[in-house]
Design an enzyme around this catalytic site. Structure first.
Site, PDB file in Angstrom:
ATOM      1  N   LYS A   5       0.882  -1.173   0.000  1.00  0.00           N
ATOM      2  CA  LYS A   5       0.000   0.000   0.000  1.00  0.00           C
ATOM      3  C   LYS A   5       0.923   1.227   0.000  1.00  0.00           C
ATOM      4  O   LYS A   5       1.445   1.644   1.040  1.00  0.00           O
ATOM      5  CB  LYS A   5      -0.906  -0.014   1.239  1.00  0.00           C
ATOM      6  CG  LYS A   5      -1.945   1.097   1.231  1.00  0.00           C
ATOM      7  CD  LYS A   5      -1.407   2.344   1.914  1.00  0.00           C
ATOM      8  CE  LYS A   5      -2.303   3.534   1.771  1.00  0.00           C
ATOM      9  NZ  LYS A   5      -1.951   4.392   0.631  1.00  0.00           N
ATOM     10  N   GLY A  37       6.657   6.053   8.001  1.00  0.00           N
ATOM     11  CA  GLY A  37       5.807   7.237   7.881  1.00  0.00           C
ATOM     12  C   GLY A  37       5.791   8.009   9.184  1.00  0.00           C
ATOM     13  O   GLY A  37       6.774   7.997   9.936  1.00  0.00           O
ATOM     14  N   SER A  38       4.657   8.648   9.453  1.00  0.00           N
ATOM     15  CA  SER A  38       4.584   9.537  10.617  1.00  0.00           C
ATOM     16  C   SER A  38       4.472   8.745  11.929  1.00  0.00           C
ATOM     17  O   SER A  38       4.004   7.602  11.940  1.00  0.00           O
ATOM     18  CB  SER A  38       3.363  10.453  10.481  1.00  0.00           C
ATOM     19  OG  SER A  38       2.188   9.679  10.520  1.00  0.00           O
ATOM     20  N   ASN A  39       4.844   9.404  13.024  1.00  0.00           N
ATOM     21  CA  ASN A  39       4.738   8.767  14.331  1.00  0.00           C
ATOM     22  C   ASN A  39       3.290   8.482  14.703  1.00  0.00           C
ATOM     23  O   ASN A  39       2.986   7.438  15.288  1.00  0.00           O
ATOM     24  CB  ASN A  39       5.388   9.641  15.402  1.00  0.00           C
ATOM     25  CG  ASN A  39       6.885   9.502  15.356  1.00  0.00           C
ATOM     26  OD1 ASN A  39       7.494   9.863  14.347  1.00  0.00           O
ATOM     27  ND2 ASN A  39       7.480   8.941  16.387  1.00  0.00           N
ATOM     28  N   GLU A  43       9.084  17.333  14.525  1.00  0.00           N
ATOM     29  CA  GLU A  43       9.554  17.092  13.159  1.00  0.00           C
ATOM     30  C   GLU A  43       8.797  18.004  12.187  1.00  0.00           C
ATOM     31  O   GLU A  43       7.575  18.113  12.261  1.00  0.00           O
ATOM     32  CB  GLU A  43       9.304  15.622  12.775  1.00  0.00           C
ATOM     33  CG  GLU A  43       9.837  15.294  11.395  1.00  0.00           C
ATOM     34  CD  GLU A  43       9.666  13.828  11.020  1.00  0.00           C
ATOM     35  OE1 GLU A  43       8.552  13.301  11.168  1.00  0.00           O
ATOM     36  OE2 GLU A  43      10.664  13.221  10.571  1.00  0.00           O
ATOM     37  N   VAL A  67       0.622   7.824  12.803  1.00  0.00           N
ATOM     38  CA  VAL A  67       0.068   6.643  12.112  1.00  0.00           C
ATOM     39  C   VAL A  67       0.826   5.387  12.542  1.00  0.00           C
ATOM     40  O   VAL A  67       0.227   4.330  12.770  1.00  0.00           O
ATOM     41  CB  VAL A  67       0.103   6.843  10.575  1.00  0.00           C
ATOM     42  CG1 VAL A  67      -0.279   5.556   9.859  1.00  0.00           C
ATOM     43  CG2 VAL A  67      -0.842   7.968  10.157  1.00  0.00           C
ATOM     44  N   GLY A  68       2.134   5.506  12.697  1.00  0.00           N
ATOM     45  CA  GLY A  68       2.933   4.341  13.095  1.00  0.00           C
ATOM     46  C   GLY A  68       2.466   3.760  14.423  1.00  0.00           C
ATOM     47  O   GLY A  68       2.298   2.541  14.569  1.00  0.00           O
TER      48      GLY A  68
HETATM   49  N1  LIG Z   1       9.693   8.637   8.507  1.00  0.00           N
HETATM   50  C1  LIG Z   1       9.470   9.016   7.267  1.00  0.00           C
HETATM   51  O1  LIG Z   1      10.216   8.689   6.382  1.00  0.00           O
HETATM   52  C2  LIG Z   1       8.265   9.813   6.956  1.00  0.00           C
HETATM   53  C3  LIG Z   1       7.730  10.666   7.889  1.00  0.00           C
HETATM   54  N2  LIG Z   1       6.641  11.388   7.561  1.00  0.00           N
HETATM   55  C4  LIG Z   1       6.123  12.333   8.572  1.00  0.00           C
HETATM   56  O2  LIG Z   1       4.721  12.261   8.573  1.00  0.00           O
HETATM   57  C5  LIG Z   1       4.139  13.518   8.278  1.00  0.00           C
HETATM   58  C6  LIG Z   1       2.851  13.328   7.521  1.00  0.00           C
HETATM   59  O3  LIG Z   1       3.084  12.687   6.290  1.00  0.00           O
HETATM   60  P1  LIG Z   1       2.036  11.634   5.749  1.00  0.00           P
HETATM   61  O4  LIG Z   1       2.258  11.299   4.351  1.00  0.00           O
HETATM   62  O5  LIG Z   1       0.671  12.122   6.089  1.00  0.00           O
HETATM   63  O6  LIG Z   1       2.442  10.343   6.616  1.00  0.00           O
HETATM   64  P2  LIG Z   1       1.558   9.135   7.014  1.00  0.00           P
HETATM   65  O7  LIG Z   1       2.162   8.471   8.180  1.00  0.00           O
HETATM   66  O8  LIG Z   1       0.138   9.538   7.063  1.00  0.00           O
HETATM   67  O9  LIG Z   1       1.681   8.167   5.722  1.00  0.00           O
HETATM   68  C7  LIG Z   1       2.572   7.093   5.595  1.00  0.00           C
HETATM   69  C8  LIG Z   1       1.839   5.895   4.983  1.00  0.00           C
HETATM   70  O10 LIG Z   1       0.802   5.450   5.866  1.00  0.00           O
HETATM   71  C9  LIG Z   1      -0.447   5.442   5.187  1.00  0.00           C
HETATM   72  N3  LIG Z   1      -1.511   5.700   6.150  1.00  0.00           N
HETATM   73  C10 LIG Z   1      -2.129   6.880   6.454  1.00  0.00           C
HETATM   74  N4  LIG Z   1      -3.071   6.691   7.406  1.00  0.00           N
HETATM   75  C11 LIG Z   1      -3.037   5.376   7.721  1.00  0.00           C
HETATM   76  C12 LIG Z   1      -3.758   4.569   8.650  1.00  0.00           C
HETATM   77  N5  LIG Z   1      -4.694   5.084   9.449  1.00  0.00           N
HETATM   78  N6  LIG Z   1      -3.466   3.256   8.723  1.00  0.00           N
HETATM   79  C13 LIG Z   1      -2.519   2.722   7.939  1.00  0.00           C
HETATM   80  N7  LIG Z   1      -1.799   3.422   7.025  1.00  0.00           N
HETATM   81  C14 LIG Z   1      -2.058   4.740   6.930  1.00  0.00           C
HETATM   82  C15 LIG Z   1      -0.278   6.523   4.149  1.00  0.00           C
HETATM   83  O11 LIG Z   1      -1.239   6.420   3.120  1.00  0.00           O
HETATM   84  P3  LIG Z   1      -1.726   7.767   2.347  1.00  0.00           P
HETATM   85  O12 LIG Z   1      -0.514   8.402   1.798  1.00  0.00           O
HETATM   86  O13 LIG Z   1      -2.584   7.225   1.298  1.00  0.00           O
HETATM   87  O14 LIG Z   1      -2.408   8.609   3.376  1.00  0.00           O
HETATM   88  C16 LIG Z   1       1.128   6.221   3.678  1.00  0.00           C
HETATM   89  O15 LIG Z   1       1.120   5.109   2.824  1.00  0.00           O
HETATM   90  C17 LIG Z   1       5.234  14.247   7.540  1.00  0.00           C
HETATM   91  O16 LIG Z   1       5.095  15.619   7.628  1.00  0.00           O
HETATM   92  C18 LIG Z   1       6.462  13.746   8.254  1.00  0.00           C
HETATM   93  O17 LIG Z   1       6.642  14.476   9.449  1.00  0.00           O
HETATM   94  C19 LIG Z   1       6.058  11.279   6.333  1.00  0.00           C
HETATM   95  C20 LIG Z   1       6.551  10.452   5.381  1.00  0.00           C
HETATM   96  C21 LIG Z   1       7.733   9.678   5.622  1.00  0.00           C
END
Ligand SMILES: NC(=O)C1=CN([C@@H]2O[C@H](COP(=O)(O)OP(=O)(O)OC[C@H]3O[C@@H](n4cnc5c(N)ncnc54)[C@H](OP(=O)(O)O)[C@@H]3O)[C@@H](O)[C@H]2O)C=CC1
Ligand SMILES: O=C(O)CCC(=O)C(=O)O
Length: 488
Positions: A180, A233-235, A390, A237-238
């Site tokens: 995904k 991804g973000s903290n 962040e 959602v993680g």
């Molecule tokens: N550690 C890293 O490398 C990253 C950190 N970030 C941080 O996160 C912030 C927000 O970025 P964002 O793109 O919104 O990051 P998210 O954590 O929202 O997205 C990362 C992934 O998780 C998916 N996702 C979103 N919501 C859910 C959920 N409830 N359950 C499972 N999977 C989900 C997203 O899908 P979808 O894109 O379709 O929403 C995407 O594939 C950034 O500003 C940054 O601070 C962001 C990206 C990478």
């Protein structure tokens, strides 16, 4: 822009077939450098689509697992060849879809090729140890088995490298996968999966479900047919994913944010420290979890460092990443731009001094994109929001320090602990830093960003689930250990 007018239609990939989402709903992927440029249309999938992908992955599990590691590795090698053949196309699509400059996108795609080749070789390496038994007539050893179906949830900032560094080890160790990708980089993800398709993986081994994170994500994480979830991804959602996976006993791995510090001591090579701060903090428009964000500079060299940093940052060109000579592209999305702009405004409100940049180009060719100038804040205090949260954007916070211990105390005063760098020529300072800094990636006289694919990668504290990705470390997540005792 109407969905119909938006060019090529991309689909989900389920059981070896490209199929639309059951709902038929589509969205348009738009270039963050130029919002009238549509990259393509992608499906908005739902839980039913996820279920079909998981069923396909579950059905393919047994045969895939029974293949030899060498045969699975050979598929990855073919995927590497396919990606290498399509490197220019994939990299250009990445630049158009999320904004990083074309040289960076090409570098990332080449890294994807190298990752695939690295993990292709893993199919031929050992998976266990012989352990002496207390029974002299017995053989005791460990072996490893795949988890089963792995859900791979990836962000938009490394839309080729991150899916590959998760999928390649998952596959070579015998798992099947449902990917995904981030919605913002759906088209780039589809091209990556096309390369896997060209490599001839059996149907169901790799599946792609495109759509909204809050719809597709929970459906994948909660699916009883998924045995492991790997996420970057973000903290926020993680943590949610970790709790959901834990609640049903699935294995999970989380790679999340950073607030990565650089420490500059009086004996540092200031030119090198400035170059590394700019590269680590501003490349990819600061959108890396390993990006430099806090810069602790010893008072003796603070003014000299700041002047050189200003001088060099002024030379950076902002623009469309497809154009020659552009150093920094736009933010990847409107949402990301808003986040960066509001963090900058907060920094000013809280009393930090914005000494360079931080504005949106109001007119001219850049006005239509999600651009923001690189921003440098002076006189930042450790308690300010820009020094704590962040930002994921091109923002550097300069903080004066008295000595190494002072800098270490401030650097470690963070909930996050991904990456950190020090600039010094003194071996004693280097050793203290290595010992005392609370991060997973320690860099001496080098920028905070830039991980090597053959080495473990991950953070301490809230930056990760304390697991490691990449290199040989990947086997720990993507397999389970069996301890075997044999007596004839
Ligand atoms: N550690 C890293 O490398 C990253 C950190 N970030 C941080 O996160 C912030 C927000 O970025 P964002 O793109 O919104 O990051 P998210 O954590 O929202 O997205 C990362 C992934 O998780 C998916 N996702 C979103 N919501 C859910 C959920 N409830 N359950 C499972 N999977 C989900 C997203 O899908 P979808 O894109 O379709 O929403 C995407 O594939 C950034 O500003 C940054 O601070 C962001 C990206 C990478
Ligand atoms: O610094 C790098 O090369 C990788 C960074 C990363 O993994 C991320 O931003 O998610």
């Amino acid at each position: 822009m109407s969905v119909q007018a938006a060019g090529v239609m991309y689909r989900n990939y389920i059981n070896g077939q490209w199929v639309p989402a059951a709902s038929g709903d589509m969205e348009v992927s738009v270039n963050p450098a130029n919002r009238s440029d549509a990259i393509g249309r992608y499906p908005l999938s739902d839980a039913g689509d996820v279920d079909r992908a998981v069923q396909a992955a579950a059905a393919a599990r047994r045969d895939w697992r029974k293949q030899t590691g060498a045969a699975r590795g050979e598929c990855l090698r073919k995927a590497a060849d396919a990606l290498e053949r399509r490197l220019e196309e994939v990299a250009r699509t990445m630049t158009r879809e999320m904004g990083k400059t074309l040289p960076e996108a090409k570098g990332e795609t080449a890294r994807g090729v190298a990752l695939l080749r690295y993990y292709a070789g893993e199919g031929m390496r050992k998976v266990g140890d012989v352990i002496p038994s207390t029974d002299s007539a017995a053989l005791m050893y460990t072996t490893r088995v795949p988890l089963g179906v792995v859900g791979v949830i990836t962000p938009w900032n490394f839309p080729v490298a991150i899916p590959i560094w998760k999928m390649a080890p998952a596959l070579v160790y015998g798992n099947t996968v449902v990917l995904k990708p981030a919605e913002e980089t759906s088209v780039t993800a589809a091209l990556v999966v096309e390369c896997f398709e060209e490599a001839g993986f059996p149907a169901g081994v790799i599946n792609l479900i495109i759509g909204k994170g809050d719809v597709v994500g929970p459906a994948l994480v909660d699916h009883p047919g998924v045995q492991g979830i790997t996420f970057t991804g973000s903290n926020a959602v993680g943590k949610q994913i970790g709790q959901q996976a834990l609640a049903r006993g699935a294995k999970y791995q989380l790679e999340m944010g950073g607030k990565n510090p650089v420490i500059v001591l009086p004996d540092a090579d200031l030119k090198l420290a400035v170059e590394a701060t700019i590269s680590g903090g501003l490349r990819s428009t600061g959108q890396k979890c390993t990006a430099t964000s806090r810069v602790f500079v010893h008072r003796d060299v603070y003014a000299a460092f700041r002047e050189l940093l200003l001088e060099e940052t002024k030379k950076l060109t902002l623009g469309d990443g497809l154009e020659d000579g552009v150093w920094m592209g736009p933010c990847a999305s409107g949402k990301q731009l808003e986040k960066v702009v509001s963090a900058i405004a907060r920094g000013v409100e809280e009393g930090a001094e914005l000494i360079y940049g931080g504005k949106r180009p109001g007119d001219g060719p850049l006005a239509d994109g999600y651009y923001v100038e690189p921003a440098i804040f002076d006189r930042v205090k450790p308690e300010m929001t820009i020094a704590r949260e962040e930002i994921f954007g091109p923002v550097l916070a300069l903080i004066a320090c008295d000595d190494l211990q002072d800098a270490l105390a401030m650097a470690n005063d963070s909930e996050l602990g991904l990456s950190a760098a020090i600039f010094t020529k003194d071996i004693g300072s280097m050793l203290s830093f290595i010992d005392d800094i609370e991060v997973g990636l320690v860099r001496i006289n080098a920028e905070t960003a830039g991980v090597e694919l053959q080495a473990p990668f991950g953070g301490m504290k809230q930056s990760s689930s304390h697991s490691r990705e990449q290199g040989q470390a990947a086997i720990e997540f993507f397999t389970s250990v069996k301890t075997v005792f044999v007596k004839a």
